[in-house]
Design a protein around this motif. Structure first.
Motif, PDB file in Angstrom:
ATOM      1  N   MET A   1       2.514 -47.690 -89.886  1.00 29.33           N
ATOM      2  CA  MET A   1       3.699 -46.965 -89.399  1.00 29.33           C
ATOM      3  C   MET A   1       3.985 -45.771 -90.306  1.00 29.33           C
ATOM      4  O   MET A   1       3.902 -45.872 -91.518  1.00 29.33           O
ATOM      5  CB  MET A   1       4.910 -47.899 -89.365  1.00 29.33           C
ATOM      6  CG  MET A   1       6.176 -47.249 -88.863  1.00 29.33           C
ATOM      7  SD  MET A   1       7.550 -48.419 -88.832  1.00 29.33           S
ATOM      8  CE  MET A   1       8.852 -47.333 -88.269  1.00 29.33           C
ATOM      9  N   ASP A 154       0.245 -47.178 -74.853  1.00 32.89           N
ATOM     10  CA  ASP A 154      -0.476 -46.549 -75.953  1.00 32.89           C
ATOM     11  C   ASP A 154       0.455 -45.640 -76.735  1.00 32.89           C
ATOM     12  O   ASP A 154       1.447 -45.128 -76.203  1.00 32.89           O
ATOM     13  CB  ASP A 154      -1.657 -45.740 -75.420  1.00 32.89           C
ATOM     14  CG  ASP A 154      -2.722 -46.605 -74.787  1.00 32.89           C
ATOM     15  OD1 ASP A 154      -2.857 -47.768 -75.205  1.00 32.89           O
ATOM     16  OD2 ASP A 154      -3.407 -46.124 -73.865  1.00 32.89           O
ATOM     17  N   PHE A 155       0.123 -45.430 -78.006  1.00 35.79           N
ATOM     18  CA  PHE A 155       0.900 -44.500 -78.809  1.00 35.79           C
ATOM     19  C   PHE A 155       0.841 -43.107 -78.168  1.00 35.79           C
ATOM     20  O   PHE A 155      -0.222 -42.613 -77.806  1.00 35.79           O
ATOM     21  CB  PHE A 155       0.337 -44.439 -80.237  1.00 35.79           C
ATOM     22  CG  PHE A 155       1.177 -43.618 -81.166  1.00 35.79           C
ATOM     23  CD1 PHE A 155       2.337 -44.135 -81.707  1.00 35.79           C
ATOM     24  CD2 PHE A 155       0.813 -42.311 -81.479  1.00 35.79           C
ATOM     25  CE1 PHE A 155       3.118 -43.381 -82.561  1.00 35.79           C
ATOM     26  CE2 PHE A 155       1.590 -41.552 -82.331  1.00 35.79           C
ATOM     27  CZ  PHE A 155       2.747 -42.086 -82.877  1.00 35.79           C
ATOM     28  N   GLN A 161       8.293 -45.495 -74.685  1.00 36.15           N
ATOM     29  CA  GLN A 161       9.120 -44.985 -75.781  1.00 36.15           C
ATOM     30  C   GLN A 161      10.601 -44.957 -75.403  1.00 36.15           C
ATOM     31  O   GLN A 161      10.969 -44.417 -74.367  1.00 36.15           O
ATOM     32  CB  GLN A 161       8.680 -43.558 -76.134  1.00 36.15           C
ATOM     33  CG  GLN A 161       7.228 -43.443 -76.564  1.00 36.15           C
ATOM     34  CD  GLN A 161       6.773 -42.007 -76.697  1.00 36.15           C
ATOM     35  OE1 GLN A 161       7.484 -41.071 -76.308  1.00 36.15           O
ATOM     36  NE2 GLN A 161       5.583 -41.812 -77.241  1.00 36.15           N
ATOM     37  N   THR A 184       7.969 -50.338 -76.317  1.00 32.53           N
ATOM     38  CA  THR A 184       6.843 -50.522 -77.235  1.00 32.53           C
ATOM     39  C   THR A 184       7.164 -49.883 -78.578  1.00 32.53           C
ATOM     40  O   THR A 184       6.953 -50.469 -79.633  1.00 32.53           O
ATOM     41  CB  THR A 184       5.553 -49.910 -76.649  1.00 32.53           C
ATOM     42  OG1 THR A 184       5.283 -50.493 -75.378  1.00 32.53           O
ATOM     43  CG2 THR A 184       4.372 -50.170 -77.566  1.00 32.53           C
ATOM     44  N   PHE A 185       7.689 -48.656 -78.533  1.00 34.43           N
ATOM     45  CA  PHE A 185       8.090 -47.938 -79.740  1.00 34.43           C
ATOM     46  C   PHE A 185       9.538 -47.470 -79.567  1.00 34.43           C
ATOM     47  O   PHE A 185       9.869 -46.795 -78.594  1.00 34.43           O
ATOM     48  CB  PHE A 185       7.197 -46.710 -79.966  1.00 34.43           C
ATOM     49  CG  PHE A 185       5.737 -47.031 -80.114  1.00 34.43           C
ATOM     50  CD1 PHE A 185       5.211 -47.396 -81.344  1.00 34.43           C
ATOM     51  CD2 PHE A 185       4.891 -46.971 -79.023  1.00 34.43           C
ATOM     52  CE1 PHE A 185       3.866 -47.700 -81.486  1.00 34.43           C
ATOM     53  CE2 PHE A 185       3.543 -47.263 -79.145  1.00 34.43           C
ATOM     54  CZ  PHE A 185       3.024 -47.632 -80.383  1.00 34.43           C
ATOM     55  N   TYR A 190      13.966 -43.341 -79.175  1.00 40.73           N
ATOM     56  CA  TYR A 190      12.721 -42.727 -79.632  1.00 40.73           C
ATOM     57  C   TYR A 190      12.970 -41.232 -79.781  1.00 40.73           C
ATOM     58  O   TYR A 190      13.378 -40.563 -78.828  1.00 40.73           O
ATOM     59  CB  TYR A 190      11.588 -42.963 -78.638  1.00 40.73           C
ATOM     60  CG  TYR A 190      10.217 -42.531 -79.128  1.00 40.73           C
ATOM     61  CD1 TYR A 190       9.319 -43.468 -79.623  1.00 40.73           C
ATOM     62  CD2 TYR A 190       9.820 -41.196 -79.103  1.00 40.73           C
ATOM     63  CE1 TYR A 190       8.058 -43.094 -80.079  1.00 40.73           C
ATOM     64  CE2 TYR A 190       8.584 -40.807 -79.558  1.00 40.73           C
ATOM     65  CZ  TYR A 190       7.701 -41.763 -80.037  1.00 40.73           C
ATOM     66  OH  TYR A 190       6.456 -41.381 -80.488  1.00 40.73           O
ATOM     67  N   GLN A 212       6.101 -52.833 -80.915  1.00 45.13           N
ATOM     68  CA  GLN A 212       5.345 -52.339 -82.064  1.00 45.13           C
ATOM     69  C   GLN A 212       6.270 -51.977 -83.220  1.00 45.13           C
ATOM     70  O   GLN A 212       6.464 -52.779 -84.108  1.00 45.13           O
ATOM     71  CB  GLN A 212       4.481 -51.134 -81.643  1.00 45.13           C
ATOM     72  CG  GLN A 212       3.350 -51.493 -80.694  1.00 45.13           C
ATOM     73  CD  GLN A 212       2.296 -52.383 -81.334  1.00 45.13           C
ATOM     74  OE1 GLN A 212       2.057 -52.305 -82.534  1.00 45.13           O
ATOM     75  NE2 GLN A 212       1.678 -53.229 -80.531  1.00 45.13           N
ATOM     76  N   TYR A 218      12.943 -45.140 -83.532  1.00 48.16           N
ATOM     77  CA  TYR A 218      11.614 -44.730 -83.983  1.00 48.16           C
ATOM     78  C   TYR A 218      11.555 -43.209 -83.944  1.00 48.16           C
ATOM     79  O   TYR A 218      11.850 -42.594 -82.917  1.00 48.16           O
ATOM     80  CB  TYR A 218      10.514 -45.298 -83.088  1.00 48.16           C
ATOM     81  CG  TYR A 218       9.111 -45.021 -83.619  1.00 48.16           C
ATOM     82  CD1 TYR A 218       8.497 -45.916 -84.481  1.00 48.16           C
ATOM     83  CD2 TYR A 218       8.425 -43.854 -83.280  1.00 48.16           C
ATOM     84  CE1 TYR A 218       7.225 -45.679 -84.984  1.00 48.16           C
ATOM     85  CE2 TYR A 218       7.163 -43.599 -83.775  1.00 48.16           C
ATOM     86  CZ  TYR A 218       6.560 -44.516 -84.624  1.00 48.16           C
ATOM     87  OH  TYR A 218       5.300 -44.260 -85.127  1.00 48.16           O
ATOM     88  N   ASP A 220       8.980 -40.177 -84.381  1.00 52.99           N
ATOM     89  CA  ASP A 220       7.536 -39.938 -84.375  1.00 52.99           C
ATOM     90  C   ASP A 220       7.159 -38.712 -85.204  1.00 52.99           C
ATOM     91  O   ASP A 220       6.525 -37.792 -84.734  1.00 52.99           O
ATOM     92  CB  ASP A 220       7.060 -39.758 -82.919  1.00 52.99           C
ATOM     93  CG  ASP A 220       5.541 -39.638 -82.834  1.00 52.99           C
ATOM     94  OD1 ASP A 220       4.859 -40.009 -83.813  1.00 52.99           O
ATOM     95  OD2 ASP A 220       5.056 -39.160 -81.800  1.00 52.99           O
TER      96      ASP A 220
END
Length: 227
Positions: A1, A154-155, A161, A184-185, A190, A212, A218, A220
């Protein structure tokens, strides 16, 4: 992370206001959004007709992302206030502990508070998407509840997000609550990479979950600014 850098500073951000647009789901009269007596009954109508720099005042109640929309979308500089009874003349007259304005992703209203993943197939992917640049979006007195961004994404896939908010730009959250959102994130929020700070003041995060990283928030970007 990735590491999250926290930047603290003192500053004043101003937004010019050209007027108010009113929303009250219980309004049974004429509808044009110009007063409490003629308030829109849907948040998406107010967002669609609002002009740059205006304020949206939302009365108490639960406002769910409608089926024909993926999310409530804020694509201009606005100030959005919740927590009104529906007769106030200024935001200072609100009683946020008494009147709650909820933006919900739970379209069927069947979420189980103790189960963050069950009964979610009907839920909005994001409750709100914010896409602005330097001009601020201010959210004050709103509860975000029941957003469900995709698990197993997926990222870099926005579908996974930010269950409550997927945002980019100058965002300011004041007296907001984030409850029971998943992704997920960034279960609740996000933040898309930006050199513009996002500010959270007097906000609470409860029972949000990320498959995740970032159950609450989160960001990014290791240089994202969260105040």
């Amino acid at each position: 992370m990735k590491n999250l850098w926290i930047l603290l500073f003192t500053g004043i951000i101003c937004i010019s206001s050209y007027g108010q647009i009113f929303v009250d789901k219980y309004n049974m009269g004429d509808i044009d959004g110009s007063s409490w007596a003629t308030a829109y009954t849907a948040v998406d109508d107010a967002l669609r007709f609002a002009k740059e720099g205006e304020e949206i005042w939302i009365a108490k109640g639960v406002y769910t992302v409608p089926w024909h929309l993926e999310s409530f979308v804020v694509d201009k500089s606005l100030t959005i206030y919740g927590g009104f009874l529906g007769d106030e003349e200024s935001p200072e007259e609100r009683h946020l502990n008494k009147f709650t304005t909820v933006l919900s992703g739970d379209r069927n209203r069947d979420d189980i508070p103790t189960d963050l993943v069950g009964n979610k197939s009907d839920n909005a992917t994001h409750i709100m998407i914010i896409k602005t640049d330097d001009n601020p979006v201010i959210i004050n007195g709103i509860t975000f509840q029941g957003g469900m961004a995709a698990f197993g994404a997926d990222f870099g896939d926005e579908q996974g997000q930010g269950g409550a908010v997927l945002g980019h730009g100058r965002m300011i959250f004041e007296h907001c609550q984030f409850d029971n959102n998943t992704a997920t994130f960034g279960g609740a929020v996000y933040i898309i990479p930006s050199d513009i700070p996002t500010r959270f003041m007097h906000c609470t995060f409860e029972t949000n979950y990320a498959e995740q990283f970032g159950g609450g928030i989160y960001a990014d970007d290791p240089y994202s600014n969260i105040i």
